[in-house]
Design a protein around this motif. Sequence first.
Motif, PDB file in Angstrom:
ATOM      1  N   ARG A   1       2.071 -11.407 -13.225  1.00  0.00           N
ATOM      2  CA  ARG A   1       0.897 -10.857 -12.546  1.00  0.00           C
ATOM      3  C   ARG A   1       0.717  -9.401 -12.959  1.00  0.00           C
ATOM      4  NH1 ARG A   1       0.321 -15.700 -11.915  1.00  0.00           N
ATOM      5  NH2 ARG A   1      -0.237 -16.684  -9.957  1.00  0.00           N
ATOM      6  N   THR A   2      -0.304  -8.747 -12.400  1.00  0.00           N
ATOM      7  CA  THR A   2      -0.557  -7.335 -12.683  1.00  0.00           C
ATOM      8  C   THR A   2      -0.385  -6.526 -11.409  1.00  0.00           C
ATOM      9  OG1 THR A   2      -2.926  -7.507 -12.214  1.00  0.00           O
ATOM     10  CG2 THR A   2      -2.210  -7.882 -14.514  1.00  0.00           C
ATOM     11  N   PRO A   3       0.017  -5.259 -11.537  1.00  0.00           N
ATOM     12  CA  PRO A   3       0.189  -4.428 -10.348  1.00  0.00           C
ATOM     13  C   PRO A   3      -1.086  -4.305  -9.513  1.00  0.00           C
ATOM     14  CG  PRO A   3       1.158  -3.354 -12.257  1.00  0.00           C
ATOM     15  CD  PRO A   3       0.418  -4.553 -12.761  1.00  0.00           C
ATOM     16  N   GLU A   4      -2.225  -4.219 -10.176  1.00  0.00           N
ATOM     17  CA  GLU A   4      -3.495  -4.010  -9.475  1.00  0.00           C
ATOM     18  C   GLU A   4      -3.838  -5.151  -8.520  1.00  0.00           C
ATOM     19  OE1 GLU A   4      -3.265  -4.155 -12.940  1.00  0.00           O
ATOM     20  OE2 GLU A   4      -2.980  -1.996 -13.153  1.00  0.00           O
ATOM     21  N   LYS A   5      -3.299  -6.322  -8.773  1.00  0.00           N
ATOM     22  CA  LYS A   5      -3.593  -7.495  -7.934  1.00  0.00           C
ATOM     23  C   LYS A   5      -2.383  -7.926  -7.118  1.00  0.00           C
ATOM     24  CE  LYS A   5      -7.039  -9.736  -8.475  1.00  0.00           C
ATOM     25  NZ  LYS A   5      -8.201  -9.825  -7.608  1.00  0.00           N
ATOM     26  N   THR A   6      -1.412  -6.996  -6.960  1.00  0.00           N
ATOM     27  CA  THR A   6      -0.178  -7.310  -6.236  1.00  0.00           C
ATOM     28  C   THR A   6      -0.087  -6.473  -4.968  1.00  0.00           C
ATOM     29  OG1 THR A   6       0.973  -7.853  -8.288  1.00  0.00           O
ATOM     30  CG2 THR A   6       2.350  -7.303  -6.390  1.00  0.00           C
ATOM     31  N   LEU A   7       0.388  -7.091  -3.906  1.00  0.00           N
ATOM     32  CA  LEU A   7       0.657  -6.413  -2.646  1.00  0.00           C
ATOM     33  C   LEU A   7       2.164  -6.272  -2.487  1.00  0.00           C
ATOM     34  CD1 LEU A   7      -0.202  -5.359   0.191  1.00  0.00           C
ATOM     35  CD2 LEU A   7      -0.001  -7.738   0.985  1.00  0.00           C
ATOM     36  N   PHE A   8       2.614  -5.051  -2.220  1.00  0.00           N
ATOM     37  CA  PHE A   8       4.030  -4.809  -1.918  1.00  0.00           C
ATOM     38  C   PHE A   8       4.142  -4.571  -0.424  1.00  0.00           C
ATOM     39  CE2 PHE A   8       7.847  -1.765  -2.321  1.00  0.00           C
ATOM     40  CZ  PHE A   8       8.750  -2.809  -2.267  1.00  0.00           C
ATOM     41  N   VAL A   9       5.008  -5.320   0.243  1.00  0.00           N
ATOM     42  CA  VAL A   9       5.205  -5.225   1.686  1.00  0.00           C
ATOM     43  C   VAL A   9       6.574  -4.623   1.932  1.00  0.00           C
ATOM     44  CG1 VAL A   9       5.291  -6.512   3.859  1.00  0.00           C
ATOM     45  CG2 VAL A   9       3.772  -7.291   1.994  1.00  0.00           C
ATOM     46  N   GLY A  10       6.619  -3.505   2.668  1.00  0.00           N
ATOM     47  CA  GLY A  10       7.886  -2.841   2.912  1.00  0.00           C
ATOM     48  C   GLY A  10       7.928  -2.142   4.250  1.00  0.00           C
ATOM     49  N   ASP A  11       9.040  -1.438   4.460  1.00  0.00           N
ATOM     50  CA  ASP A  11       9.268  -0.828   5.765  1.00  0.00           C
ATOM     51  C   ASP A  11       9.601   0.661   5.710  1.00  0.00           C
ATOM     52  OD1 ASP A  11      11.825  -1.321   4.592  1.00  0.00           O
ATOM     53  OD2 ASP A  11      12.729  -1.097   6.572  1.00  0.00           O
ATOM     54  N   SER A  12       9.349   1.296   4.575  1.00  0.00           N
ATOM     55  CA  SER A  12       9.788   2.693   4.470  1.00  0.00           C
ATOM     56  C   SER A  12       8.850   3.523   3.610  1.00  0.00           C
ATOM     57  CB  SER A  12      11.194   2.749   3.865  1.00  0.00           C
ATOM     58  OG  SER A  12      11.143   2.374   2.495  1.00  0.00           O
ATOM     59  N   GLN A  13       8.997   4.827   3.738  1.00  0.00           N
ATOM     60  CA  GLN A  13       8.252   5.746   2.888  1.00  0.00           C
ATOM     61  C   GLN A  13       8.651   5.544   1.426  1.00  0.00           C
ATOM     62  OE1 GLN A  13       5.641   7.567   3.707  1.00  0.00           O
ATOM     63  NE2 GLN A  13       5.455   8.184   1.582  1.00  0.00           N
ATOM     64  N   ARG A  14       9.917   5.228   1.183  1.00  0.00           N
ATOM     65  CA  ARG A  14      10.393   4.954  -0.181  1.00  0.00           C
ATOM     66  C   ARG A  14       9.626   3.765  -0.771  1.00  0.00           C
ATOM     67  NH1 ARG A  14      15.591   5.700  -2.927  1.00  0.00           N
ATOM     68  NH2 ARG A  14      16.317   6.665  -1.017  1.00  0.00           N
ATOM     69  N   ASP A  15       9.411   2.720   0.034  1.00  0.00           N
ATOM     70  CA  ASP A  15       8.656   1.560  -0.434  1.00  0.00           C
ATOM     71  C   ASP A  15       7.210   1.938  -0.741  1.00  0.00           C
ATOM     72  OD1 ASP A  15      10.835  -0.187  -0.251  1.00  0.00           O
ATOM     73  OD2 ASP A  15      10.343  -0.760   1.807  1.00  0.00           O
ATOM     74  N   LYS A  16       6.614   2.740   0.118  1.00  0.00           N
ATOM     75  CA  LYS A  16       5.225   3.196  -0.099  1.00  0.00           C
ATOM     76  C   LYS A  16       5.132   3.997  -1.392  1.00  0.00           C
ATOM     77  CE  LYS A  16       0.968   4.636   1.164  1.00  0.00           C
ATOM     78  NZ  LYS A  16       0.264   4.802  -0.112  1.00  0.00           N
TER      79      LYS A  16
END
Length: 171
Positions: free
Chosen positions: A143-158
């Motif tokens: 896939r491509t980053p532009e069409k990917t959702l990253f789900v996380g719990d921290s500022q590091r993840d953001k």
Amino acid sequence: MTEYNAVVYDLDGTLVDLAVDWDAVAQEGAELLEAEGVTVDGTDLWGMLDLADDIGVRPSIERTISKHERRGAERSTRLPTATELPRSVPVAVCSLNCEAACRLALKHHDIATHVETVIGRDTVTTRKPDPEPLLAAVRQLDRTPEKTLFVGDSQRDKLTADRAGTAYRYV
């Protein structure tokens, strides 16, 4: 979900809560480094990994951290975000935890079959917030980053999502 064609999840604090005493892990890591003559006052666990790299003893501290993470994966608690699985799009995990612990936790909570790829701290040469682990997960999903959702719990993840060019959702 129609705007994304892939979802990547962080593991600990997002899909599961690993039962790890991080203070004990840091203490063991500090003892290993101090035995090598390295002062670790005020250094967090991730900084200790960097120090271990600098003096060539990363495998020792990595074994210690991974041992705790694997044990914690077997005693982990499933979090509400895990109910989102399965999804209609490909799913990956990108975690600061070692790959083996991620796989154990996913299996322990019967969600491993819903995850196509796992990128742990030891899967690639860098770790979050460097974008490479997340980008590796996206590439493995084809896939491509532009069409990917990253789900996380921290500022590091953001920060990782921002650097990788993916969307981000905080849980």
